[in-house]
Design a protein around this motif. Structure first.
Motif, PDB file in Angstrom:
ATOM      1  N   ARG A 249       5.137  49.706  -4.130  1.00  0.00           N
ATOM      2  CA  ARG A 249       6.049  49.846  -3.075  1.00  0.00           C
ATOM      3  C   ARG A 249       7.402  50.664  -3.537  1.00  0.00           C
ATOM      4  O   ARG A 249       7.714  50.326  -4.253  1.00  0.00           O
ATOM      5  CB  ARG A 249       6.234  48.388  -2.561  1.00  0.00           C
TER       6      ARG A 249
ATOM      7  N   GLU B 257      16.004  48.970  -0.018  1.00  0.00           N
ATOM      8  CA  GLU B 257      15.430  48.749   1.006  1.00  0.00           C
ATOM      9  C   GLU B 257      13.936  49.329   1.130  1.00  0.00           C
ATOM     10  O   GLU B 257      13.792  50.309   0.770  1.00  0.00           O
ATOM     11  CB  GLU B 257      16.298  49.641   2.179  1.00  0.00           C
ATOM     12  N   ARG B 258      12.971  48.346   1.422  1.00  0.00           N
ATOM     13  CA  ARG B 258      11.619  48.761   1.030  1.00  0.00           C
ATOM     14  C   ARG B 258      11.067  49.919   2.441  1.00  0.00           C
ATOM     15  O   ARG B 258      11.439  49.638   3.725  1.00  0.00           O
ATOM     16  CB  ARG B 258      10.698  47.498   1.286  1.00  0.00           C
ATOM     17  N   ILE B 259      10.407  50.849   1.959  1.00  0.00           N
ATOM     18  CA  ILE B 259       9.882  51.782   2.687  1.00  0.00           C
ATOM     19  C   ILE B 259       8.589  51.101   3.355  1.00  0.00           C
ATOM     20  O   ILE B 259       7.468  51.008   2.396  1.00  0.00           O
ATOM     21  CB  ILE B 259       9.601  53.077   2.126  1.00  0.00           C
ATOM     22  N   THR B 260       8.214  51.173   4.651  1.00  0.00           N
ATOM     23  CA  THR B 260       6.895  50.733   5.295  1.00  0.00           C
ATOM     24  C   THR B 260       6.274  51.503   6.237  1.00  0.00           C
ATOM     25  O   THR B 260       5.133  51.024   6.733  1.00  0.00           O
ATOM     26  CB  THR B 260       7.134  49.327   5.886  1.00  0.00           C
ATOM     27  N   HIS B 261       7.196  52.494   6.791  1.00  0.00           N
ATOM     28  CA  HIS B 261       6.509  53.133   7.935  1.00  0.00           C
ATOM     29  C   HIS B 261       5.241  54.167   7.152  1.00  0.00           C
ATOM     30  O   HIS B 261       5.338  54.976   6.287  1.00  0.00           O
ATOM     31  CB  HIS B 261       7.587  54.272   8.390  1.00  0.00           C
ATOM     32  N   PRO B 262       4.000  54.121   7.865  1.00  0.00           N
ATOM     33  CA  PRO B 262       3.036  54.651   7.024  1.00  0.00           C
ATOM     34  C   PRO B 262       3.027  56.197   7.156  1.00  0.00           C
ATOM     35  O   PRO B 262       2.577  56.584   6.059  1.00  0.00           O
ATOM     36  CB  PRO B 262       1.758  54.365   8.173  1.00  0.00           C
ATOM     37  N   ARG B 263       3.496  56.934   7.915  1.00  0.00           N
ATOM     38  CA  ARG B 263       3.527  58.308   7.790  1.00  0.00           C
ATOM     39  C   ARG B 263       4.613  58.805   6.717  1.00  0.00           C
ATOM     40  O   ARG B 263       4.360  59.715   6.087  1.00  0.00           O
ATOM     41  CB  ARG B 263       4.119  58.850   9.257  1.00  0.00           C
ATOM     42  N   ILE B 264       5.571  58.119   6.454  1.00  0.00           N
ATOM     43  CA  ILE B 264       6.662  58.331   5.585  1.00  0.00           C
ATOM     44  C   ILE B 264       6.011  58.281   4.047  1.00  0.00           C
ATOM     45  O   ILE B 264       5.946  58.998   3.211  1.00  0.00           O
ATOM     46  CB  ILE B 264       7.748  57.602   5.662  1.00  0.00           C
ATOM     47  N   LEU B 265       5.106  57.009   4.016  1.00  0.00           N
ATOM     48  CA  LEU B 265       4.396  56.582   2.910  1.00  0.00           C
ATOM     49  C   LEU B 265       3.373  57.733   2.581  1.00  0.00           C
ATOM     50  O   LEU B 265       3.440  57.975   1.408  1.00  0.00           O
ATOM     51  CB  LEU B 265       3.944  55.333   2.891  1.00  0.00           C
TER      52      LEU B 265
END
Length: 189
Positions: free
Chosen positions: A29, A35-43
């Motif tokens: 992750r 702050e956790r990154i969760t947006h699929p396009r950003i990932l």
């Protein structure tokens, strides 16, 4: 690396690197300033633009700016996908394992052409099914004996993967970066 990133790097070649803001945890992750990154396009963008420099420091190339990654454990987290194949947390297939290390906690770390990656503990049954002691599956005693060895020594275990058998070495967690050529806490110096 994305073509748009290559073009941005060519247009702005002297953007300073960033350190200490991006973190990868042991589960694969991403975190920016905690702050956790969760947006699929950003990932997905991060996965395509994640690489390593000559020092063994891993980074995310965000346009012209390189953001170095603090690693909780290894630069890659290896998982078994729904088809039973081993992949990185960034979605790339692992087809070869050069070396397997067993740390003092029982984690298995693979040295692959893509980089060093810990096998996710959710896939422990998959990993254990590939451990061999001689011609037999590794039993609890063989694994316990391997764990009791000092770091930096060979074990009597083998790991089978993609038709190959790879010797399992005991390497302490703190020694993994030096043993597998990566840096957990990159710095500008």
């Amino acid at each position: 690396m994305d073509e748009s990133v290559r073009r941005a790097m060519a247009r702005l070649p002297n953007v300073p690197d960033l350190y200490g803001w991006l973190h990868l945890d042991r589960r694969g992750r991403w975190f920016v300033n905690g702050e956790r990154i969760t947006h699929p396009r950003i990932l997905a963008f991060m996965a395509r633009n994640y690489a390593v420099d000559d020092r063994g420091c891993w980074f995310f190339q965000n346009g012209p700016q390189r953001g170095y990654v603090s690693l909780e454990y290894t630069p890659l987290i290896l998982r078994v996908d729904s088809a039973g194949d081993l992949i990185t947390h960034t979605g790339f297939p692992v087809t070869t394992i050069h070396r397997i290390c067993l740390d003092e906690q029982g984690s298995l770390v693979a040295d692959t052409p893509l980089g060093a990656g810990v096998i996710d503990d959710h896939d422990l049954a998959w990993a254990l099914s590939r451990l061999r002691h001689g011609d037999d599956p590794a039993d609890d005693t063989a694994i316990a004996d391997a764990l009791a060895l000092p770091g930096g020594t060979a074990t009597s275990l083998w790991f089978t993967f993609a038709g190959d058998s790879v010797e399992v070495g005991r390497v302490d967690a703190d020694a993994l970066p030096a043993a597998l050529s990566f840096v957990r806490e990159p710095s500008a110096s």
